[in-house]
Scaffold this motif. Structure first.
Motif, mmCIF file in Angstrom:
data_model
loop_
_atom_site.group_PDB
_atom_site.id
_atom_site.type_symbol
_atom_site.label_atom_id
_atom_site.label_comp_id
_atom_site.label_asym_id
_atom_site.label_seq_id
_atom_site.Cartn_x
_atom_site.Cartn_y
_atom_site.Cartn_z
ATOM 1 N N ASP A 183 0.826 -1.207 0.000
ATOM 2 C CA ASP A 183 0.000 0.000 0.000
ATOM 3 C C ASP A 183 0.857 1.253 0.000
ATOM 4 O OD1 ASP A 183 -2.417 -1.264 -0.153
ATOM 5 O OD2 ASP A 183 -2.933 -1.042 1.968
ATOM 6 N N LEU A 184 1.981 1.223 0.716
ATOM 7 C CA LEU A 184 2.868 2.382 0.734
ATOM 8 C C LEU A 184 3.414 2.657 -0.660
ATOM 9 C CD1 LEU A 184 5.351 3.469 3.422
ATOM 10 C CD2 LEU A 184 6.212 3.241 1.097
ATOM 11 N N VAL A 185 3.809 1.591 -1.375
ATOM 12 C CA VAL A 185 4.297 1.762 -2.741
ATOM 13 C C VAL A 185 3.194 2.312 -3.636
ATOM 14 C CG1 VAL A 185 5.091 0.513 -4.797
ATOM 15 C CG2 VAL A 185 6.113 0.035 -2.572
ATOM 16 N N LYS A 186 1.985 1.787 -3.483
ATOM 17 C CA LYS A 186 0.856 2.266 -4.284
ATOM 18 C C LYS A 186 0.612 3.752 -4.029
ATOM 19 C CE LYS A 186 -2.692 -0.449 -4.385
ATOM 20 N NZ LYS A 186 -3.941 -1.151 -3.987
ATOM 21 N N GLN A 187 0.686 4.154 -2.763
ATOM 22 C CA GLN A 187 0.476 5.560 -2.398
ATOM 23 C C GLN A 187 1.554 6.450 -2.988
ATOM 24 O OE1 GLN A 187 1.595 7.040 1.619
ATOM 25 N NE2 GLN A 187 -0.599 7.291 1.926
ATOM 26 N N LYS A 227 3.645 5.815 -5.429
ATOM 27 C CA LYS A 227 3.602 5.775 -6.889
ATOM 28 C C LYS A 227 2.594 6.793 -7.410
ATOM 29 C CE LYS A 227 1.718 2.951 -10.602
ATOM 30 N NZ LYS A 227 0.963 1.717 -10.924
ATOM 31 N N ARG A 228 1.420 6.845 -6.786
ATOM 32 C CA ARG A 228 0.399 7.813 -7.199
ATOM 33 C C ARG A 228 0.905 9.236 -7.026
ATOM 34 N NH1 ARG A 228 -3.342 10.209 -3.895
ATOM 35 N NH2 ARG A 228 -3.278 8.553 -2.335
ATOM 36 N N TRP A 229 1.572 9.504 -5.914
ATOM 37 C CA TRP A 229 2.096 10.857 -5.702
ATOM 38 C C TRP A 229 3.109 11.227 -6.776
ATOM 39 C CZ3 TRP A 229 3.369 10.433 0.239
ATOM 40 C CH2 TRP A 229 2.177 10.351 0.954
ATOM 41 N N ALA A 230 4.052 10.324 -7.054
ATOM 42 C CA ALA A 230 5.070 10.630 -8.061
ATOM 43 C C ALA A 230 4.444 10.850 -9.426
ATOM 44 C CB ALA A 230 6.097 9.496 -8.115
ATOM 45 N N ARG A 254 8.305 3.751 -10.341
ATOM 46 C CA ARG A 254 7.047 3.240 -10.885
ATOM 47 C C ARG A 254 6.092 4.372 -11.237
ATOM 48 N NH1 ARG A 254 4.127 -1.519 -7.890
ATOM 49 N NH2 ARG A 254 2.825 -1.128 -9.727
ATOM 50 N N GLY A 255 6.098 5.418 -10.422
ATOM 51 C CA GLY A 255 5.275 6.581 -10.743
ATOM 52 C C GLY A 255 5.725 7.246 -12.028
ATOM 53 N N PHE A 256 7.049 7.282 -12.234
ATOM 54 C CA PHE A 256 7.585 7.861 -13.469
ATOM 55 C C PHE A 256 7.143 7.047 -14.681
ATOM 56 C CE2 PHE A 256 11.036 7.931 -16.655
ATOM 57 C CZ PHE A 256 10.969 9.264 -17.021
ATOM 58 N N VAL A 257 7.183 5.714 -14.570
ATOM 59 C CA VAL A 257 6.735 4.852 -15.670
ATOM 60 C C VAL A 257 5.261 5.099 -15.959
ATOM 61 C CG1 VAL A 257 6.351 2.466 -16.368
ATOM 62 C CG2 VAL A 257 8.486 3.100 -15.235
ATOM 63 N N ALA A 258 4.439 5.213 -14.907
ATOM 64 C CA ALA A 258 3.005 5.480 -15.109
ATOM 65 C C ALA A 258 2.799 6.842 -15.776
ATOM 66 C CB ALA A 258 2.275 5.423 -13.768
ATOM 67 N N VAL A 267 -7.080 4.330 -3.957
ATOM 68 C CA VAL A 267 -7.289 4.585 -2.534
ATOM 69 C C VAL A 267 -6.932 3.329 -1.759
ATOM 70 C CG1 VAL A 267 -8.950 5.237 -0.758
ATOM 71 C CG2 VAL A 267 -9.117 6.232 -3.053
ATOM 72 N N ILE A 268 -6.028 3.457 -0.814
ATOM 73 C CA ILE A 268 -5.607 2.301 -0.027
ATOM 74 C C ILE A 268 -6.588 2.066 1.118
ATOM 75 C CG2 ILE A 268 -3.190 2.570 -0.630
ATOM 76 C CD1 ILE A 268 -2.731 3.951 2.019
#
Length: 483
Positions: free
Chosen positions: A326-330, A332-335, A446-450, A466-467
């Motif tokens: 969940d931390l990575v998901k969060q 990643k979204r911010w980046a 990962r955020g950069f790739v997205a 949303v986590i």
């Protein structure tokens, strides 16, 4: 009042920051090589660039930490009335899923319990989607001062804004219709997992009273510090990894928001804005800029109202992610979202440069991480990972010292918000900082790739992930102490 003084934010320890930097520098100088191979020199040249890159951010952090300490040891608002007559509207958007309701119930309860001490006129607006799955649980939150509202499914903004920013648009339009988009109304933005305490409300009231609408240079926006009580977080290691966030609020973010231009570090909780100013800036940014709408709002505000933001010694109480996934998901979204904000042409380039610089340091994280560098060195049989000139060890020591300090000081802030000092096991857990920074860097990459996929037209993935926030806080754990 004694309880409030005890609960107040502690001044950051700037002497510790200096000590950590000096220790790192002393060790580094003692290990500096006297001779190089060609391959070691090549690696050193690469590291001389990437490990020196964050130096400007580190300098900002030092200045911000000094300013935060000064603000907390010599507060200027002690003579300002702590009871405000203005209308305070606390805005809490939520996805309205069943797995976020435990946190939302805690958040709303904290507001009903604390706001009346400092405001006679106040309201909490909880806003969810019309299709929310937890309608019955949401309705149970309604009370004399709590409204539960639903964004109509058919509602669309002119620019196609989505997610939380769409809800903000709808609520802003509703306030305008109800005649509440005025100079004497303030909106406090909070997340559905982030509550408040008596100290929060007192500082909010003092700030509002210190900045009346009839003063030409009154501040129009304010933000304080995110903290994460241990009892609100189900995973101790993730809680420890999240210590970097209050550390950032007490340093680099203090510098910019407190300096009047929130060009870096604005977040969607504990964001206090005068209602008429919020309407003037607006939230209708389109799909991609909806990912991190708070940062985009802050840059637009800084562009239109330079010098009009402030940092307040208020603290809010949130929940860390429940797992590293969940931390990575969060993150990643911010980046991903911040990269879109950094490219927003509606904001002048000079107001986006700082964000671009900070993001470069973040998304390059895995390519410069100490584990990756040491692993590559071992595979290549290299003895040294040193800069090409010894004087570069100075910026390196500062960068590492600041990074360590943010986690140490953030843990201290989170532990204090929890009701006491951090247990010894968590202090030893700070030895995992290299792992935590690797996770942060991986999420940024990962955020950069997205972001790249978005720009290529391939990014139709979930916009706002949303986590879960399922962790209940039993009264026996003292959850009520913090809020």
């Amino acid at each position: 009042m004694a309880r409030r003084r005890r609960r107040a934010l502690r001044p950051p320890r700037t002497a510790l920051l200096a000590l950590l930097t000096v220790l790192v520098l002393a060790v580094s100088l003692s290990l500096y090589p006297r001779a190089w191979t060609l391959q070691e020199f090549g690696l050193g040249a690469y590291l001389s660039v990437v490990w020196t890159l964050p130096t400007l951010l580190s300098v900002m952090a030092v200045i911000g930490a000094i300013q935060a300490r000064r603000s907390l040891t010599r507060p200027r608002d002690v003579d300002v009335d702590s009871h405000a007559d203005n209308l305070l509207i606390v805005q809490v958007p939520t996805i309205g899923r069943t797995d976020v309701m435990p946190a939302l119930r805690r958040v709303v309860a904290s507001m009903e319990r604390t706001i009346p001490a400092n405001f006679s006129r106040w309201r909490v607006d909880v806003v969810a989607e019309e299709s929310s799955e937890a309608r019955d649980e949401l309705e149970a939150l309604s009370s004399e001062h709590v409204r539960v509202l639903y964004v109509p499914a058919a509602y669309e903004t002119p620019n196609g804004t989505q997610a939380k920013a769409r809800a903000n648009c709808w609520l802003d339009e509703l306030r305008q219709q109800e005649g509440e988009s005025r100079e004497d109304v303030w909106v406090l933005h909070m997340d559905d997992d982030t509550g408040i305490g008596p100290d929060t409300v007192e500082h909010v009231a003092r700030f509002i009273n210190a900045n009346p609408a009839d003063h030409r240079r009154s501040k129009l926006l304010a933000q304080g510090v995110l903290t994460y009580p241990r009892q609100f977080s189900s995973n101790g290691l993730v809680w420890l990894a999240d210590a970097v966030r209050p550390g950032s609020d007490l340093s680099v973010f203090r510098l910019w928001t407190g300096g009047g231009r929130p060009l870096l570090g604005a977040h969607g909780e504990l964001l206090l804005v005068r209602a008429d100013i919020e309407s003037a800036v607006g939230w209708d940014y389109g799909r991609s800029l909806s990912i991190t709408e708070d940062a985009n709002f802050a840059l637009l505000f800084a562009t239109r109202y330079p010098g009009r933001s402030a940092w307040i010694a208020a603290r809010c109480y949130g929940s860390s992610p429940e797992s590293f996934a969940d931390l990575v998901k969060q993150r990643k979204r911010w980046a991903r979202g911040l990269l879109h904000v950094a490219g927003n042409p509606a904001v002048p380039l000079h107001n986006r440069l700082l964000l671009k610089y900070a993001l470069a340091s973040w998304v390059l994280g895995p390519l410069q991480h100490v584990f990756v560098v040491l692993g590559a060195s071992a595979l290549l049989g290299l003895r040294y990972t040193a800069p090409v000139q010894p004087w570069i060890l100075g910026p390196w020591a500062l960068n590492l010292g600041v990074g360590l300090w943010m986690y140490v000081e953030g843990l201290r802030a989170n532990a204090h918000a929890s009701g006491g000092p951090a247990p010894l096991r968590y202090r030893f857990g700070l030895l995992l900082i290299p792992f935590f920074t690797l996770v942060e860097g991986y999420a940024g990459l990962r955020g950069f790739v997205a972001f790249v996929r978005d720009r290529l037209g391939w990014g139709r993935s979930e916009l706002f992930e949303v986590i879960a926030k399922t962790h209940e806080v039993p009264a026996s754990q003292g959850g009520s102490r913090a809020t």
